[in-house]
Design a protein around this motif. Structure first.
Motif, PDB file in Angstrom:
ATOM      1  N   ALA A  15      20.706   8.653  55.978  1.00 56.88           N
ATOM      2  CA  ALA A  15      21.407   8.491  54.713  1.00 56.88           C
ATOM      3  C   ALA A  15      21.769   7.019  54.499  1.00 56.88           C
ATOM      4  CB  ALA A  15      22.661   9.364  54.687  1.00 56.88           C
ATOM      5  N   VAL A  16      22.382   6.749  53.347  1.00 54.69           N
ATOM      6  CA  VAL A  16      22.761   5.379  52.987  1.00 54.69           C
ATOM      7  C   VAL A  16      24.251   5.358  52.685  1.00 54.69           C
ATOM      8  CG1 VAL A  16      22.364   3.463  51.404  1.00 54.69           C
ATOM      9  CG2 VAL A  16      20.471   5.002  51.998  1.00 54.69           C
ATOM     10  N   PRO A  17      25.027   4.515  53.380  1.00 59.58           N
ATOM     11  CA  PRO A  17      26.465   4.486  53.131  1.00 59.58           C
ATOM     12  C   PRO A  17      26.872   3.442  52.101  1.00 59.58           C
ATOM     13  CG  PRO A  17      25.966   3.201  55.081  1.00 59.58           C
ATOM     14  CD  PRO A  17      24.647   3.716  54.561  1.00 59.58           C
ATOM     15  N   SER A  18      27.960   3.717  51.396  1.00 62.23           N
ATOM     16  CA  SER A  18      28.712   2.700  50.670  1.00 62.23           C
ATOM     17  C   SER A  18      30.181   2.980  50.917  1.00 62.23           C
ATOM     18  CB  SER A  18      28.372   2.684  49.179  1.00 62.23           C
ATOM     19  OG  SER A  18      28.574   3.947  48.576  1.00 62.23           O
ATOM     20  N   MET A  19      31.024   1.926  50.834  1.00 55.82           N
ATOM     21  CA  MET A  19      32.374   2.061  51.378  1.00 55.82           C
ATOM     22  C   MET A  19      33.498   1.496  50.509  1.00 55.82           C
ATOM     23  SD  MET A  19      32.271   3.391  54.503  1.00 55.82           S
ATOM     24  CE  MET A  19      31.108   3.759  55.798  1.00 55.82           C
ATOM     25  N   THR A  20      33.220   0.909  49.392  1.00 53.96           N
ATOM     26  CA  THR A  20      34.260   0.181  48.671  1.00 53.96           C
ATOM     27  C   THR A  20      35.422   1.072  48.259  1.00 53.96           C
ATOM     28  OG1 THR A  20      34.700  -1.319  46.819  1.00 53.96           O
ATOM     29  CG2 THR A  20      33.190   0.491  46.392  1.00 53.96           C
ATOM     30  N   VAL A  21      36.631   0.469  48.265  1.00 56.02           N
ATOM     31  CA  VAL A  21      37.815   1.131  47.727  1.00 56.02           C
ATOM     32  C   VAL A  21      38.432   0.289  46.613  1.00 56.02           C
ATOM     33  CG1 VAL A  21      38.337   2.407  49.842  1.00 56.02           C
ATOM     34  CG2 VAL A  21      39.318   0.121  49.508  1.00 56.02           C
ATOM     35  N   ALA A  22      37.678  -0.677  46.127  1.00 52.95           N
ATOM     36  CA  ALA A  22      38.180  -1.544  45.061  1.00 52.95           C
ATOM     37  C   ALA A  22      38.383  -0.733  43.785  1.00 52.95           C
ATOM     38  CB  ALA A  22      37.212  -2.691  44.814  1.00 52.95           C
ATOM     39  N   GLU A  23      39.539  -0.852  43.185  1.00 52.20           N
ATOM     40  CA  GLU A  23      39.899  -0.047  42.022  1.00 52.20           C
ATOM     41  C   GLU A  23      38.918  -0.211  40.873  1.00 52.20           C
ATOM     42  OE1 GLU A  23      43.643   0.393  38.857  1.00 52.20           O
ATOM     43  OE2 GLU A  23      43.807  -0.935  40.610  1.00 52.20           O
ATOM     44  N   ASP A  24      38.407  -1.434  40.676  1.00 57.37           N
ATOM     45  CA  ASP A  24      37.567  -1.693  39.516  1.00 57.37           C
ATOM     46  C   ASP A  24      36.103  -1.304  39.699  1.00 57.37           C
ATOM     47  OD1 ASP A  24      37.070  -3.660  41.359  1.00 57.37           O
ATOM     48  OD2 ASP A  24      37.116  -5.334  39.945  1.00 57.37           O
TER      49      ASP A  24
ATOM     50  N   ASP B 243      46.450   3.964  52.679  1.00 56.40           N
ATOM     51  CA  ASP B 243      47.205   2.814  52.211  1.00 56.40           C
ATOM     52  C   ASP B 243      47.209   2.767  50.686  1.00 56.40           C
ATOM     53  OD1 ASP B 243      44.622   1.947  51.581  1.00 56.40           O
ATOM     54  OD2 ASP B 243      44.480   0.667  53.339  1.00 56.40           O
ATOM     55  N   ALA B 244      47.851   1.729  50.135  1.00 54.09           N
ATOM     56  CA  ALA B 244      48.037   1.651  48.684  1.00 54.09           C
ATOM     57  C   ALA B 244      46.707   1.603  47.936  1.00 54.09           C
ATOM     58  CB  ALA B 244      48.886   0.427  48.343  1.00 54.09           C
ATOM     59  N   SER B 245      45.743   0.843  48.448  1.00 51.73           N
ATOM     60  CA  SER B 245      44.467   0.729  47.744  1.00 51.73           C
ATOM     61  C   SER B 245      43.710   2.052  47.742  1.00 51.73           C
ATOM     62  CB  SER B 245      43.607  -0.371  48.378  1.00 51.73           C
ATOM     63  OG  SER B 245      43.350  -0.095  49.737  1.00 51.73           O
ATOM     64  N   ARG B 246      43.777   2.785  48.834  1.00 54.41           N
ATOM     65  CA  ARG B 246      43.093   4.077  48.890  1.00 54.41           C
ATOM     66  C   ARG B 246      43.800   5.129  48.023  1.00 54.41           C
ATOM     67  NH1 ARG B 246      41.876   1.434  53.491  1.00 54.41           N
ATOM     68  NH2 ARG B 246      39.811   1.768  54.432  1.00 54.41           N
ATOM     69  N   ARG B 247      45.109   5.047  47.926  1.00 53.07           N
ATOM     70  CA  ARG B 247      45.830   5.975  47.058  1.00 53.07           C
ATOM     71  C   ARG B 247      45.376   5.847  45.606  1.00 53.07           C
ATOM     72  NH1 ARG B 247      50.441   8.253  49.263  1.00 53.07           N
ATOM     73  NH2 ARG B 247      51.058   7.370  51.277  1.00 53.07           N
ATOM     74  N   VAL B 248      45.070   4.629  45.211  1.00 49.91           N
ATOM     75  CA  VAL B 248      44.582   4.395  43.846  1.00 49.91           C
ATOM     76  C   VAL B 248      43.113   4.777  43.737  1.00 49.91           C
ATOM     77  CG1 VAL B 248      44.126   2.625  42.100  1.00 49.91           C
ATOM     78  CG2 VAL B 248      46.268   2.577  43.399  1.00 49.91           C
ATOM     79  N   ALA B 249      42.320   4.411  44.726  1.00 56.63           N
ATOM     80  CA  ALA B 249      40.865   4.574  44.645  1.00 56.63           C
ATOM     81  C   ALA B 249      40.424   6.033  44.735  1.00 56.63           C
ATOM     82  CB  ALA B 249      40.196   3.763  45.755  1.00 56.63           C
ATOM     83  N   ILE B 250      41.096   6.813  45.552  1.00 51.18           N
ATOM     84  CA  ILE B 250      40.617   8.173  45.824  1.00 51.18           C
ATOM     85  C   ILE B 250      40.576   9.051  44.576  1.00 51.18           C
ATOM     86  CG2 ILE B 250      41.217  10.326  47.011  1.00 51.18           C
ATOM     87  CD1 ILE B 250      42.008   8.549  49.444  1.00 51.18           C
ATOM     88  N   PRO B 251      41.642   9.149  43.781  1.00 57.22           N
ATOM     89  CA  PRO B 251      41.545   9.980  42.577  1.00 57.22           C
ATOM     90  C   PRO B 251      40.469   9.495  41.607  1.00 57.22           C
ATOM     91  CG  PRO B 251      43.843   9.502  43.088  1.00 57.22           C
ATOM     92  CD  PRO B 251      43.010   8.624  43.967  1.00 57.22           C
ATOM     93  N   LEU B 252      40.293   8.187  41.483  1.00 59.72           N
ATOM     94  CA  LEU B 252      39.254   7.652  40.607  1.00 59.72           C
ATOM     95  C   LEU B 252      37.869   8.062  41.093  1.00 59.72           C
ATOM     96  CD1 LEU B 252      40.629   4.015  40.139  1.00 59.72           C
ATOM     97  CD2 LEU B 252      40.749   5.895  38.487  1.00 59.72           C
ATOM     98  N   ALA B 253      37.665   7.998  42.411  1.00 58.28           N
ATOM     99  CA  ALA B 253      36.367   8.362  42.982  1.00 58.28           C
ATOM    100  C   ALA B 253      36.094   9.848  42.846  1.00 58.28           C
ATOM    101  CB  ALA B 253      36.311   7.940  44.450  1.00 58.28           C
TER     102      ALA B 253
END
Length: 257
Positions: free
Chosen positions: A52-61, A81-91
Motif C-alpha cells: 500500500a501507499v501511506p500518507s500522514m499529514t495532519v495539517a488543517e488546511d 494533541d491539538a492538531s489531531r483534534r482539529v484534523a480528525i473530524p475534517l478527515a
C-alpha cells in the motif's frame, strides 16, 4: 464486557486471506493514516511493505484533501494533541463523503475520559471498522446494547487480544495468530490498524477485510519472531515477512475459525 462469538461464526480459508493480500499488492491502495507520533514511521513502512501507499499529514488546511483522495482512512488516537483534534473530524468527514472506509483505533480511551468522549463522538458520526482491545471496549461501551446498535448499523468490531474476535452483522471470526514478541516493540498494534484499513479499501465486506488483515499481520509477526533474535531484529524481519508472504506461509500458519 466480552464480545460473544455468534453462532454464525464463519470459517476463514488461507486462499481467501491470500487473495485479499494479492488484491492489496495489485491495487496499491493509498491509506491516509492519522496516527500517533510514536507510530508514524513504522506504520508507513508496514504499509509500504504490504504493498500500500501511506500518507500522514495532519495539517488543517490539507488533511481533508488527503483523506478524500486516499482509498481508506485510519484514525489512531494514541497522541490526541491539538492538531489531531482539529484534523480528525475534517478527515473523517472528507473520507465518508468520498465513500472511503474509515478505521478507528481508539488507543487508551480507558485511560482518558476526554479521549473516550472524543472517540464516542467519532463512533456516533460513523466508523466502518473499529480496532480495539478489551479494556478500550469496556471504556467506550458500558453495556452490550450500545455495541449491538452499532453492529446493526454496519460497524465492524475487531477486538484484539490473546484471541482476536471480529464481530459484525454478517459473519464473525475468531483468530489465533500472533506472537508475544510483537508486544515488546512499540507501535505494532497501531501499525496493524493500518493493515486493516488497507484491506478494507479492497474488500467491501469489512468483517472479512478485518479478519484477513489481522491474520496477515499476525502471521508476519510469527514469521518474524521465528527469525529474530529479539525485539531489535523483529521489526525488519516483520517488514520482510509482510513483503514476501506467500500462500504457503498462510496455509502453514493460519489459525482461524
Amino acid at each position: 464486557m466480552n464480545l460473544s462469538v455468534a453462532a454464525s461464526t464463519a470459517p476463514l480459508a488461507a486462499v481467501t486471506v491470500h487473495d485479499l493480500l494479492q488484491r492489496v499488492r495489485q491495487k496499491s491502495p493509498r491509506v491516509h493514516a492519522i496516527t500517533n507520533a510514536v507510530a508514524q514511521n513504522f506504520t508507513a513502512n508496514v504499509l509500504l511493505a504490504l504493498g500500500a501507499v501511506p500518507s500522514m499529514t495532519v495539517a488543517e488546511d490539507e488533511v481533508a484533501g488527503f483523506a478524500a483522495s486516499a482509498d481508506a482512512l485510519l484514525v489512531n488516537l494514541g497522541t490526541l494533541d491539538a492538531s489531531r483534534r482539529v484534523a480528525i473530524p475534517l478527515a473523517v468527514q472528507a473520507a465518508r463523503a468520498a465513500g472511503h472506509p474509515v478505521c478507528l483505533d481508539p488507543v487508551f480511551v480507558n485511560r482518558s475520559p476526554v479521549r473516550c468522549a472524543f472517540a464516542g463522538k467519532l463512533l456516533a458520526d460513523g466508523a466502518d471498522l473499529v480496532r480495539l482491545n478489551a479494556p478500550e471496549l469496556e471504556a467506550l461501551f458500558p453495556d452490550r446494547d450500545s455495541v449491538e446498535k452499532l453492529i446493526a448499523g454496519g460497524t465492524v468490531f475487531a477486538v484484539t487480544g490473546a484471541e482476536d474476535k471480529i464481530e459484525s452483522r454478517g459473519g464473525d471470526f475468531r483468530l489465533m495468530n500472533g506472537h508475544a514478541l510483537m508486544a515488546r516493540v512499540t507501535a505494532t498494534g497501531c501499525a496493524g490498524g493500518s493493515v486493516l484499513a488497507a484491506f478494507a479499501s479492497v474488500e467491501p465486506d469489512r468483517a472479512l477485510a478485518a479478519a484477513c488483515g489481522l491474520s496477515v499481520f499476525n502471521i508476519a509477526g510469527e514469521m518474524a519472531a521465528a527469525r529474530a533474535g529479539g525485539p531489535g531484529t523483529l521489526v525488519p524481519e516483520l517488514l520482510d515477512a509482510l513483503y514476501a508472504m506467500s500462500l504457503g506461509d498462510i496455509e502453514a500458519r493460519l489459525k482461524a475459525a
